[in-house]
Scaffold this motif. Sequence first.
Motif, PDB file in Angstrom:
ATOM      1  N   CYS A  44       1.926  -3.153   5.862  1.00 36.47           N
ATOM      2  CA  CYS A  44       2.541  -2.714   7.116  1.00 36.47           C
ATOM      3  C   CYS A  44       1.470  -2.424   8.181  1.00 36.47           C
ATOM      4  O   CYS A  44       0.288  -2.234   7.861  1.00 36.47           O
ATOM      5  CB  CYS A  44       3.428  -1.489   6.877  1.00 36.47           C
ATOM      6  SG  CYS A  44       2.519   0.037   6.644  1.00 36.47           S
ATOM      7  N   VAL A  96       0.831  -1.208   0.000  1.00 37.91           N
ATOM      8  CA  VAL A  96       0.000   0.000   0.000  1.00 37.91           C
ATOM      9  C   VAL A  96       0.871   1.266   0.000  1.00 37.91           C
ATOM     10  O   VAL A  96       0.779   2.106  -0.884  1.00 37.91           O
ATOM     11  CB  VAL A  96      -0.970   0.011   1.208  1.00 37.91           C
ATOM     12  CG1 VAL A  96      -1.895   1.219   1.149  1.00 37.91           C
ATOM     13  CG2 VAL A  96      -1.785  -1.275   1.244  1.00 37.91           C
ATOM     14  N   CYS A  97       1.766   1.392   0.990  1.00 40.02           N
ATOM     15  CA  CYS A  97       2.542   2.637   1.119  1.00 40.02           C
ATOM     16  C   CYS A  97       3.967   2.518   0.597  1.00 40.02           C
ATOM     17  O   CYS A  97       4.643   3.526   0.408  1.00 40.02           O
ATOM     18  CB  CYS A  97       2.564   3.093   2.574  1.00 40.02           C
ATOM     19  SG  CYS A  97       3.539   1.999   3.645  1.00 40.02           S
TER      20      CYS A  97
END
Length: 239
Positions: free
Chosen positions: A35, A22-23
């Motif tokens: 995470c 995602v990040c």
Amino acid sequence: MSILGNILRDLTSVIFPNRCIVCGETVDSSVHGICLSCRLSIPTTGFCYRHQNPIREHFEGLFPVDECSSFFIFKADDSWQRMIHNFKYHDKWGYALTMGRWFGAELRASGHYNDIDLVIPIPLHWRKSLKRGYNQSTYIAEGIAREIGAKLDSSTVRRTKNNPSQTRQHVKDRWSNVDDIFTVRDATKLENKHILLVDDVLTTGATISSCARAILNATPTCRVSIVTLAVAGELAKRL
Ligand SMILES: [Zn+2]
């Protein structure tokens, strides 16, 4: 694992660090690709824990529906949107499987999806599937099926018309655009089954409704439930 195995694993993680899907931050391999910060910040709906919820209210007037849920609320230009685009358009089908497993674990924990027999992804037309190389909803469905202990069925329902992409169409056109685009190849396979239809993003629900109606018309003895990974558009704004 042997000492040599541990050293090799540590070396591999330095050279090829696992990154959050995602990040993009580096993560420990034990968190399955997402995470802790992203896991805590995802805007989940929690609807799978409630039989009656806004997603079910959206569908229940359209056809007989059992359970309904969307995992999280889709917001434009955030990292979750980028993650969805990555598995939809950039070959990152593994992300769809990861998200399917996470969502599937929630569905299992809710207790509302434990009698599902078959998990069916909304099919793509074969031409689109050939161009993309895969159907992202099949991977979401596979992840869910593994977690809730149901069977994945990606062959009984077919998309027979390659309707244009819905994303740039007016809402009214989206509904007329999806009439009769699905067929059921072997209705006996679905008889008396509780089917979970799976799609990636719920916008108007026109495509999902068309697929559900095709299944219920072909096999009136089955029950249909619906889940999508994300909910977007006007429906999401009302939540
Ligand atoms: Zn992250």
